[in-house]
Design a protein around this motif. Structure first.
Motif, mmCIF file in Angstrom:
data_model
loop_
_atom_site.group_PDB
_atom_site.id
_atom_site.type_symbol
_atom_site.label_atom_id
_atom_site.label_comp_id
_atom_site.label_asym_id
_atom_site.label_seq_id
_atom_site.Cartn_x
_atom_site.Cartn_y
_atom_site.Cartn_z
ATOM 1 N N ILE A 98 39.355 40.359 34.780
ATOM 2 C CA ILE A 98 39.091 40.673 36.183
ATOM 3 C C ILE A 98 37.711 41.287 36.347
ATOM 4 O O ILE A 98 37.000 41.017 37.329
ATOM 5 N N LEU A 102 34.966 39.673 38.834
ATOM 6 C CA LEU A 102 34.407 40.429 39.955
ATOM 7 C C LEU A 102 32.893 40.566 39.828
ATOM 8 O O LEU A 102 32.164 40.440 40.824
ATOM 9 N N LEU A 106 30.440 39.027 42.645
ATOM 10 C CA LEU A 106 29.543 39.903 43.387
ATOM 11 C C LEU A 106 28.084 39.500 43.185
ATOM 12 O O LEU A 106 27.278 39.549 44.133
ATOM 13 N N SER A 220 36.591 36.119 47.966
ATOM 14 C CA SER A 220 37.948 36.396 47.498
ATOM 15 C C SER A 220 38.608 35.151 46.924
ATOM 16 O O SER A 220 39.394 35.240 45.975
ATOM 17 N N VAL A 223 37.041 34.516 43.354
ATOM 18 C CA VAL A 223 37.494 35.380 42.260
ATOM 19 C C VAL A 223 38.524 34.645 41.413
ATOM 20 O O VAL A 223 38.477 34.673 40.172
ATOM 21 N N PHE A 279 45.222 36.368 44.280
ATOM 22 C CA PHE A 279 43.911 36.399 44.931
ATOM 23 C C PHE A 279 43.817 35.330 46.012
ATOM 24 O O PHE A 279 43.250 35.560 47.086
#
Length: 305
Positions: A98, A102, A106, A220, A223, A279
């Motif tokens: 994770i 992330l 990002l 989202s 991810v 997710f």
């Protein structure tokens, strides 16, 4: 007041949080997804606080089946071929899988948002150059680019994040550019130009707040996709390297024991499936929450007070 207007969140932070909670409870699938992600986050926090260690070897418990608490609660999900607790290793792997997803999302979100807004607002040769480079990157399969990049530069965490971020960035560039092309022609943007506002001020104060919800929804969703790519690369040996561990690497290490210790590959594979699905469900819920014409779907079911 219409039903949709009655579902609009209040301006205060507390009222908005209460409204979001009611909207989340109104969608059972999104609520279940949020609960699962909270469980995963709790496991990551517990591991990083030292509640249990995934590297402790106990040869007496090697390939211990799940739900056997004779060796203690830390081994209730079983143990691997070296007797290491599977529960602790799943939490350690979650932190890596994770965290990488992330970080990559990002990075691609920030770079794609900036480049897309520049391409959409300025246009001209700069915008064309950004879009042509984006088209070239999108012309190659993500997994192929990641395989070649990691083979050339080596399978490290930094390289893995950069490769995944670069391959996903064109999607953000195209979406941000399309949004900016539409927003920059609105009257309030023209009024700001008339009063002397510069491009940076307009982009930051007028265009970014409108583009941000769409970009966050896309992030989202990405991810889950980036997690799958990371798991696949780790499974092939080009992602996380031992002694570090990720869910994809755990599946690769456990596939040789499918006949005798199925849980070594099944549980990390199940964790990948549930987390990516969660997710995606929350991304769909977030999209509906930010669409005033669709919010009625979240509270359409009758609830008892």
């Amino acid at each position: 007041m219409s039903a949709v207007e009655g579902l609009a969140p209040s301006s205060s932070l507390l009222s908005r949080l209460k409204w979001l909670w009611r909207a989340l409870v109104g969608d059972p699938t999104a609520l279940a997804a949020a609960i699962w992600l909270l469980i995963v986050v709790a496991g990551i926090v517990a591991f990083n606080l030292g509640a249990f260690s995934g590297g402790r070897i106990d040869l007496k418990a090697r390939n211990l089946p799940p739900f056997d608490i004779s060796f203690g609660w830390k081994l209730w999900l079983g143990a691997d071929a070296l007797g290491r607790p599977l529960l602790a290793r799943l939490a350690e792997a979650a932190s890596a899988s994770i965290g990488i997803a992330l970080a990559a999302v990002l990075t691609s979100l920030a770079g794609g948002l900036v480049l897309g807004m520049v391409a959409g607002y300025s246009g001209g040769h700069i915008g064309n150059l950004i879009m042509r480079v984006s088209d070239i990157v999108m012309g190659f399969p993500t997994l192929l680019v990641a395989l070649v990049g990691l083979y050339l530069f080596g399978p490290s965490v930094t390289n893995l994040i950069l490769v995944l971020a670069i391959t996903r960035m064109p999607a953000y560039i195209r979406v941000a550019r399309a949004e900016v092309l539409e927003v920059r022609e609105r009257l309030f943007v023209d009024a700001s130009r008339v009063f002397g506002a510069g491009p940076l001020w307009i982009l930051r104060n007028h265009i970014l707040p409108i583009v941000a919800p769409t970009m966050l929804t896309l992030a989202s969703v990405n991810v889950a996709m980036v997690m799958l790519f990371e798991s696949g690369l780790s499974y092939l040996g080009l992602g996380i390297q031992p002694p570090a561990v990720s869910w994809g690497l755990m599946v690769a290490q456990g596939q040789g024991y499918l006949a005798t210790a199925w849980w070594l590959a099944c549980f990390p594979g199940l964790a990948v499936m549930l987390t990516t699905m969660s997710f995606n469900l929350l991304a769909n819920w977030f999209r509906i929450v930010n669409d005033p014409t669709q919010r009625w779907r979240l509270t359409s079911r009758k609830r008892t007070p």
